[in-house]
Design a protein around this motif. Structure first.
Motif, PDB file in Angstrom:
ATOM      1  N   PRO A 234      62.981 -53.094  -0.233  1.00 21.78           N
ATOM      2  CA  PRO A 234      62.200 -54.238   0.238  1.00 21.78           C
ATOM      3  C   PRO A 234      60.700 -54.131   0.000  1.00 21.78           C
ATOM      4  CG  PRO A 234      62.647 -52.791   2.073  1.00 21.78           C
ATOM      5  CD  PRO A 234      63.308 -52.166   0.871  1.00 21.78           C
ATOM      6  N   TYR A 235      60.258 -53.188  -0.846  1.00 19.96           N
ATOM      7  CA  TYR A 235      58.827 -52.977  -1.027  1.00 19.96           C
ATOM      8  C   TYR A 235      58.533 -52.536  -2.458  1.00 19.96           C
ATOM      9  CZ  TYR A 235      59.412 -48.044  -1.752  1.00 19.96           C
ATOM     10  OH  TYR A 235      59.767 -46.843  -2.319  1.00 19.96           O
ATOM     11  N   GLY A 236      57.270 -52.644  -2.837  1.00 23.28           N
ATOM     12  CA  GLY A 236      56.777 -52.044  -4.073  1.00 23.28           C
ATOM     13  C   GLY A 236      55.358 -51.575  -3.830  1.00 23.28           C
ATOM     14  N   VAL A 237      55.069 -50.315  -4.134  1.00 21.81           N
ATOM     15  CA  VAL A 237      53.693 -49.821  -4.066  1.00 21.81           C
ATOM     16  C   VAL A 237      52.977 -50.328  -5.315  1.00 21.81           C
ATOM     17  CG1 VAL A 237      52.203 -47.789  -4.090  1.00 21.81           C
ATOM     18  CG2 VAL A 237      54.299 -47.795  -2.707  1.00 21.81           C
TER      19      VAL A 237
ATOM     20  N   GLU B 104      59.022 -57.749   0.676  1.00 17.38           N
ATOM     21  CA  GLU B 104      59.819 -58.972   0.663  1.00 17.38           C
ATOM     22  C   GLU B 104      59.150 -60.071   1.471  1.00 17.38           C
ATOM     23  OE1 GLU B 104      63.553 -57.967   2.321  1.00 17.38           O
ATOM     24  OE2 GLU B 104      64.442 -57.341   0.434  1.00 17.38           O
ATOM     25  N   VAL B 105      58.596 -59.696   2.612  1.00 20.74           N
ATOM     26  CA  VAL B 105      57.993 -60.688   3.493  1.00 20.74           C
ATOM     27  C   VAL B 105      56.816 -61.372   2.803  1.00 20.74           C
ATOM     28  CG1 VAL B 105      56.821 -61.051   5.707  1.00 20.74           C
ATOM     29  CG2 VAL B 105      58.733 -59.433   5.545  1.00 20.74           C
ATOM     30  N   ASP B 106      56.008 -60.615   2.037  1.00 22.21           N
ATOM     31  CA  ASP B 106      54.896 -61.202   1.292  1.00 22.21           C
ATOM     32  C   ASP B 106      55.399 -62.249   0.310  1.00 22.21           C
ATOM     33  OD1 ASP B 106      53.042 -59.459   2.534  1.00 22.21           O
ATOM     34  OD2 ASP B 106      53.510 -57.890   1.074  1.00 22.21           O
TER      35      ASP B 106
ATOM     36  N   PRO C 222      49.432 -63.150 -10.328  1.00 19.44           N
ATOM     37  CA  PRO C 222      49.725 -61.714 -10.260  1.00 19.44           C
ATOM     38  C   PRO C 222      49.875 -61.202  -8.831  1.00 19.44           C
ATOM     39  CG  PRO C 222      47.433 -62.063 -10.844  1.00 19.44           C
ATOM     40  CD  PRO C 222      48.105 -63.409 -10.914  1.00 19.44           C
ATOM     41  N   VAL C 223      50.522 -60.056  -8.737  1.00 18.93           N
ATOM     42  CA  VAL C 223      50.817 -59.427  -7.456  1.00 18.93           C
ATOM     43  C   VAL C 223      49.570 -59.220  -6.605  1.00 18.93           C
ATOM     44  CG1 VAL C 223      51.508 -57.208  -6.458  1.00 18.93           C
ATOM     45  CG2 VAL C 223      52.947 -58.302  -8.176  1.00 18.93           C
ATOM     46  N   ARG C 224      48.426 -58.935  -7.225  1.00 17.66           N
ATOM     47  CA  ARG C 224      47.205 -58.660  -6.456  1.00 17.66           C
ATOM     48  C   ARG C 224      46.823 -59.811  -5.523  1.00 17.66           C
ATOM     49  NH1 ARG C 224      43.598 -61.663  -9.403  1.00 17.66           N
ATOM     50  NH2 ARG C 224      43.948 -61.748 -11.656  1.00 17.66           N
TER      51      ARG C 224
END
Length: 281
Positions: free
Chosen positions: A159-162, A176-178, A227-229
């Motif tokens: 459920p996450y990515g650093v 996931e929540v983001d 993008p993810v940022r």
């Protein structure tokens, strides 16, 4: 500490009853933000526990309406079992919620209940997280489009990515929540089933968010392509190897998170998830 001391008791557990339909479950998933609902059947001998119906089951079986077919068997535990036994069961069965059953349903105990017990000092939390953390870390590049990042989380089944920057350093964390917070549900997709598709957008994603199996469908949602940022959490809570399970559990409870990056100085060396803390028990 026993399961009885940590669980939600039967008097506070919402259940649905056979015979019934998926709409009986959806009502509670929507109003109470539960991830699953216990199913019971009234018999001549009293109440009988039959299993759980989860959001994931409803999503994966959009055309099935009968509760008796949607219900799934699940591992159970007794109220007099120790928290350590509950932790072992959760880890070995990959179960975030375990019904407490002794002839009949007596309550529900969750991973969060165990983390609370560790944080409060009710069970042993002296183990250093350096020995509990995982060295395999799911990472995402900071400039990755969110649509691609969502697929990366789904394929990694975490459920996450650093988030890493151009220099390979940690720039944030995406969960996931983001992703769910900025997702828009597309109405009318057959794969979601009428009962889910007809709900408002916010709840439809709330219903998917807490699935224990971390199911992240993309066929019925639209995601931003930035993008993810733009969506990650940049102010990241971290721990060092010498921190204890108790201290880490307290951080998780305080900040309402399920994973914390492990640092050695300024270097990212691992990840500690809530289920990893159960290993200490």
């Amino acid at each position: 500490m026993n399961v009885a001391d940590a669980m939600t008791p039967r008097s506070e557990v919402v259940t649905v009853e056979i015979p019934g339909t998926r709409d009986d479950v959806l009502e509670y998933l929507q109003e109470r933000a539960f991830s699953s609902v216990p199913v019971i059947k009234e018999t001549d001998d009293g109440e009988e526990f039959r299993g759980l119906v989860s959001r994931e089951t409803l999503i994966n079986n959009p055309d099935e309406d009968q509760l008796a077919i949607l219900v799934e068997e699940t591992p159970t535990i007794t109220a007099d079992a120790s928290i350590e036994e509950a932790a072992r069961l959760m880890v070995t069965e990959a179960a975030r919620r375990v019904p407490v059953v002794d002839g009949e349903l007596e309550g529900i105990v969750t991973i969060t209940d165990v983390v609370h017990a560790i944080a409060n000092g009710d069970v042993d939390g002296d183990a250093e997280v350096g020995g509990l953390a995982r060295s395999d870390i799911n990472c995402i590049y900071v400039e990755t489009p969110l649509t691609v990042a969502e697929r990366e989380l789904s394929h990694a089944e975490v459920p996450y990515g650093v988030v890493l920057d151009d220099g390979g350093e940690m720039a944030g964390v995406l969960t996931e929540v983001d992703i769910i917070d900025v997702a828009r549900v597309v109405e009318g997709e057959d794969d979601t089933g009428d009962s889910i598709a007809n709900q408002d957008d916010e709840w439809a994603w709330e219903g998917i968010k807490a699935v224990g199996g971390r199911y992240m469908p993309t066929r019925n949602v639209e995601l931003p392509t930035e993008p993810v940022r733009e969506f990650m959490t940049a102010d990241v809570i971290t721990v060092s190897k010498r921190r204890t399970a108790r201290e880490t559990a307290q951080q998780m409870i305080e900040h309402d998170i399920e994973q914390i990056p492990l640092m050695a100085g300024n270097e990212l060396v691992g990840i500690v998830r809530d289920v990893d803390l159960l290993e200490a028990l």
